[in-house]
Design an enzyme around this catalytic site. Structure first.
Site, PDB file in Angstrom:
ATOM      1  N   HIS A  17       0.839  -1.208   0.000  1.00  9.15           N
ATOM      2  CA  HIS A  17       0.000   0.000   0.000  1.00  9.15           C
ATOM      3  C   HIS A  17       0.873   1.257   0.000  1.00  9.15           C
ATOM      4  CE1 HIS A  17      -3.106  -2.654   2.251  1.00  9.15           C
ATOM      5  NE2 HIS A  17      -3.651  -2.373   1.087  1.00  9.15           N
ATOM      6  N   LYS A  41     -18.115  -6.138   7.183  1.00 11.02           N
ATOM      7  CA  LYS A  41     -16.856  -6.857   6.997  1.00 11.02           C
ATOM      8  C   LYS A  41     -16.111  -6.882   8.328  1.00 11.02           C
ATOM      9  CE  LYS A  41     -13.006  -6.926   3.732  1.00 11.02           C
ATOM     10  NZ  LYS A  41     -12.390  -6.283   2.571  1.00 11.02           N
TER      11      LYS A  41
HETATM   12  O1  PNS Z   1      -9.126  -2.879   0.408  1.00 13.90           O
HETATM   13  P1  PNS Z   1     -10.447  -3.298  -0.188  1.00 13.90           P
HETATM   14  O2  PNS Z   1     -11.166  -4.220   0.766  1.00 13.90           O
HETATM   15  O3  PNS Z   1     -10.286  -3.867  -1.560  1.00 13.90           O
HETATM   16  O4  PNS Z   1     -11.332  -1.951  -0.309  1.00 13.90           O
HETATM   17  C1  PNS Z   1     -12.624  -2.022  -0.844  1.00 13.90           C
HETATM   18  C2  PNS Z   1     -13.333  -0.644  -0.793  1.00 13.90           C
HETATM   19  C3  PNS Z   1     -13.488  -0.159   0.637  1.00 13.90           C
HETATM   20  C4  PNS Z   1     -12.535   0.370  -1.579  1.00 13.90           C
HETATM   21  C5  PNS Z   1     -14.711  -0.874  -1.482  1.00 13.90           C
HETATM   22  O5  PNS Z   1     -15.381  -1.918  -0.856  1.00 13.90           O
HETATM   23  C6  PNS Z   1     -15.588   0.369  -1.471  1.00 13.90           C
HETATM   24  O6  PNS Z   1     -15.373   1.275  -2.262  1.00 13.90           O
HETATM   25  N1  PNS Z   1     -16.570   0.406  -0.559  1.00 13.90           N
HETATM   26  C7  PNS Z   1     -17.458   1.523  -0.383  1.00 13.90           C
HETATM   27  C8  PNS Z   1     -18.867   1.199  -0.880  1.00 13.90           C
HETATM   28  C9  PNS Z   1     -19.020   1.480  -2.354  1.00 13.90           C
HETATM   29  O7  PNS Z   1     -18.766   2.556  -2.847  1.00 13.90           O
HETATM   30  N2  PNS Z   1     -19.466   0.434  -3.082  1.00 13.90           N
HETATM   31  C10 PNS Z   1     -19.704   0.495  -4.510  1.00 13.90           C
HETATM   32  C11 PNS Z   1     -18.500   0.002  -5.272  1.00 13.90           C
HETATM   33  S1  PNS Z   1     -18.850  -0.088  -6.993  1.00 13.90           S
END
Ligand code: PNS
Length: 160
Positions: A17, A41
């Site tokens: 990261h 989660k």
């Molecule tokens: O590190 P990760 O677990 O891959 O992060 C995933 C994250 C938090 C970036 C993703 O789950 C997210 O954007 N969540 C917020 C909800 C959202 O916008 N969902 C629609 C995605 S198309």
């Protein structure tokens, strides 16, 4: 000023990261590292712990802001004035899910572009899940995570 949002679970932040953050800083004026609050989660670390680790790990980097968000990423990106979303891509296996998210996010907010950055090849195999598992079983992960994360992991699992 061009701000970009770098969202993720960061449970916990790894050197992979950090590598992505440094690359993003070369392209944008400000990088907002945003911890997603997802109550469904299960996380090892709380959002506050995750943010504290990210703050310490990025303390020597100028133009990094640490934040958290709940709800839709694109809403948060718009509120923060970010023109783009950074996502790290390690391997082909990441691609399909990332592609779907990028297209849905673009559908919802056409002006916010998803930018994929590849961390250095030495981090290709790294992810937070593997770090948590290996650390929980007592092995040293200090070469893969910032020192502050290593301390938090040791404390969490009572190994040191
Ligand atoms: O590190 P990760 O677990 O891959 O992060 C995933 C994250 C938090 C970036 C993703 O789950 C997210 O954007 N969540 C917020 C909800 C959202 O916008 N969902 C629609 C995605 S198309």
């Amino acid at each position: 000023m061009r701000s970009v949002i770098y969202p993720g679970s960061f449970d916990p932040i790894t050197n992979g990261h950090l590598d992505v953050i440094v690359r993003a800083l070369a392209l944008f004026d400000q990088v907002i590292v945003a911890v997603g609050d997802n109550p469904e989660k299960e996380s090892l670390f709380t959002t506050d712990e995750k943010m504290a680790m990210i703050r310490t790990a990025t303390q020597d980097l100028a133009h990094v802001e640490v934040d958290h968000f709940s709800g839709l990423l694109v809403d948060n990106a718009r509120e923060k004035g970010a023109c783009a979303i950074i996502r790290g891509l390690r391997a082909l296996s990441d691609f399909e899910h990332e592609f779907q998210m990028a297209l849905m996010n673009r559908h919802m907010e056409p002006d916010i572009t998803t930018v994929f950055l590849m961390p250095h090849a030495r981090y290709t195999h790294l992810n937070s899940t593997i770090i948590r598992e290996v650390a929980s079983l007592g092995r040293d992960v200090s070469e893969f995570v910032p020192p502050i994360v290593n301390d938090y992991l040791k404390k969490k699992f009572g190994h040191g």
